[in-house]
Design an enzyme around this catalytic site. Structure first.
Site: not given
Ligand code: F6R
Length: 634
Positions: A158-160
């Site tokens: 879950n990236e920025p």
């Protein structure tokens, strides 16, 4: 209950002595639950992570199974994520990773193992993700979720930008994440662009969450996740909303938390020279004032009145720290012959020292202390630079192919051969031409890539005034047999280092890796070094040997931690940059650094060190290289 020093922390955080202690603590939590449930004939649902962080934790679980007879028959597992596009058997697939590191060593039932399928056709991904969510729910939900954290602040993948209620889905990997994985895949181009990951919402539904993190490179992102407001730009910060989450971290990863970075702000502290130095430097930077211009009011307004009362007035504190900083700066890293060395970082005698620079692989030491190496040589010391590992894993196929083609043209041209015949004299050329992006390097290809780095090291060494015989390549066996993050160092590696130390009997050793993630190359080689010096602890020469730690190649050693700073003139910096530039296979390979080539990074870190010293009111240099005296003598 939270301690006073943790007032800024919005997540329960346990700082352990090292990664091993922390991993054991998390493993205990998990095994206790498995035992409790087994007694009730109930299953446990575990959410698991990959990467370097949980490796020791998995070892503890395997030990509990082997030595204490703990059964995992009632355990159901769900992995956080999987690269999209990789075959299950690819050495970097998370399916393969989990089987190698954990599943194959336990009595888990295969049907209880769940890893997102990275080979599901594109148009079935959505349904696959929905099924994954449903399977977790049907199993009764996650009892414990294990997490690591990426330097982007990601949990799972879950990236920025990921939302708090996101569920299992296909995502695009952040560039920094792909860079961090580049070494595992032997080049950034081979790192998949997409992955399937559980969402933040999925993770937050777990009943209990443990996040582990090691090494200085995670310190900044951890402090933000723990102390700043929750935000989608730092997904791990969403863990603050969960009511049963604990972070287990090692000391290096805790450095940026307020209780360690500025302990005087969160309660009474025991002042010693090192802490006073840290506080005064911090105050000068906060106030944007040179050290000598700090006033009593500055100290009291910024929470340092206790320091002022015990060691003040400001004038005395300022002078003491200013002198400390000034004494650390020296153009004589091997000591200044015939000078009074009371306030110098290094001893004046012997005038000519044997200096051994240990670099985990070619380029690391050159980036952090290239100018110091030149100085040591020019000041008459006997310098040896030893590259502990060949560094062949960090050469991309593209660069290797380029070199092989060049070699083929030379042979063809010089010997007047047909191109085809020239090629057959370099068998690695056809191997490289046939190699697919995800394929592992054969011994032949690795050897060729190692030769490339050796030749680069020679060119670099020449620019740093080192003769060929002063550059050694240890080619430690653990590296030649291993892959990134899964190195298994052993006694033959230690023996090789001990052999080098005894052959050289140095007065000074330069080394790095003390604050790195335990599975990184820097940390592994540092661990070997620690073993090696235990072996030589009784040797005569060792009694007179000083160890200087240099900064990791991608970060600056904090000013307050360094006891020796070597100034670098504009010309010296130019030579250093030129030297680093010769590592052409490594130009864009600095792990974890986005869009900056090695030479440029080394230059900007050098400038930054000089700017900090300038801002503190000392002399204005072009650049500096910093060192810390190692105090853990055995
Ligand atoms: C792994 C995962 C990632 C990693 C993170 C840290 O399944 O989901 O979030 O936990 O990238 O990686 P390491 O542990 O290699 O530093």
């Amino acid at each position: 209950m939270k301690a006073e020093s943790q007032v800024y922390e919005k997540i329960n955080t346990v700082v352990c002595e090292d990664a091993s202690e922390a991993s054991a603590a998390v493993a205990r939590e998990v095994t206790v639950l498995i035992r409790e449930r087994a007694a009730e004939n109930r299953s446990v649902v575990l959410g698991l992570a990959t990467g370097s962080t949980p490796l020791l934790f998995y070892k503890h679980l395997i030990q509990a199974h082997r030595k204490e007879g703990l059964s995992f028959k009632h355990v159901i597992t769900f992995n956080l994520d999987e690269y999209y596009g990789l075959e299950r058997e690819h050495p970097e697939s998370y399916w393969r990773f989990m089987h190698d590191q954990l599943f194959d060593h336990l009595d888990l039932a295969p049907e209880n193992i769940h890893v997102p399928n990275g080979r599901v056709p594109r148009d079935e991904v959505f349904a696959h993700c929905q099924n994954y969510e449903k399977s977790i729910k049907d199993a009764g939900g996650l009892d414990i979720q294990i997490l690591g954290i990426g330097r982007t602040g990601h949990i799972g993948f879950n990236e920025p930008g990921s939302s708090q209620d996101s569920l299992t889905r296909m995502v695009t990997l952040d560039r920094l994440t792909r860079k961090d994985a580049a070494r595992d895949f032997q080049g950034e181009n081979a790192v998949p662009r997409n992955a399937i990951t559980m969402g933040i919402g999925t993770i937050l539904k777990a009943k209990q969450i443990f996040l582990m993190a090691w090494g200085q490179s995670k310190a900044e992102v951890l402090a933000k996740a723990i102390e700043a407001e929750p935000t989608a730009t730092l997904p791990a910060s969403f863990l603050q909303v969960h009511d049963n989450v604990t972070f287990y971290i090692d000391q290096a990863a805790s450095f940026e938390l307020t209780r360690f970075k500025r302990p005087w702000l969160v309660g009474p502290v025991k002042w010693d020279r090192a802490l006073i130095r840290k506080a005064v430097i911090w105050l000068a930077i906060e106030r944007q004032k040179p050290v000598l211009k700090l006033r009593d009011e500055d100290y009291s307004e910024f929470g340092l009145s206790e320091l002022l009362t015990d060691y003040g007035p400001a004038y005395d504190l300022n002078i003491a720290i200013f002198n400390d900083l000034q004494h650390a700066i020296t153009g004589w890293p091997g000591g200044k012959p015939d000078a009074d060395d009371t306030h110098r970082p290094e001893r004046a005698t012997p005038k000519q020292k044997r200096s051994l620079v240990l670099s985990p692989e070619p380029l690391i030491a050159e980036m952090s202390m290239g100018a110091t190496i030149r100085r040591l040589v020019s000041q008459g010391h006997q310098v040896t630079m030893a590259h502990m590992c060949s560094g062949n894993l960090a050469v991309s196929d593209r660069d290797a192919l380029h070199a092989a083609e060049f070699a083929c043209s030379v042979i063809t041209e010089e010997r007047g051969l047909e191109t085809k015949e020239g090629g057959s004299r370099i068998p690695v050329l056809s191997e490289l031409r046939k190699k697919s992006p995800y394929e592992e390097d054969s011994a032949n290809v690795r050897n060729f890539k190692g030769l490339l780095r050796r030749s680069e090291a020679m060119t670099t060494g020449r620019t740093l005034s080192l003769e060929q015989k002063q550059i050694l390549h240890l080619d430690l066996p653990f590296y030649e047999k291993g892959r990134y993050r899964r190195f298994k160092p052993g006694t033959e590696d230690v023996e090789s280092l001990v052999g080098l130390l005894r052959a050289k009997q140095p007065h000074q050793i330069y080394m790095t890796g003390h604050l790195s993630d335990p599975s990184s190359l820097d940390a592994v080689t540092y661990g070997l070094f620690q073993h090696a010096i235990t072996e030589v602890a009784k040797d005569d020469w060792w009694q007179d040997c000083w160890v200087w730690l240099y900064s990791p190649s991608d970060a600056l050693m904090p000013c307050h931690e360094s006891q020796m700073s070597v100034p670098v003139s504009p010309d010296e910096l130019h030579e250093k940059v030129k030297a680093i530039y010769s590592y052409y296979t490594q130009r864009s390979q600095v792990p974890g650094v986005d869009n900056q080539e090695a030479w440029d990074l080394a230059r900007s870190l050098g400038h930054k060190a000089a700017e900090e010293i300038d801002a503190l009111g000392l002399a204005e240099y072009e650049a500096l290289e910093r060192f810390q005296l190692w105090n853990e003598k055995v």
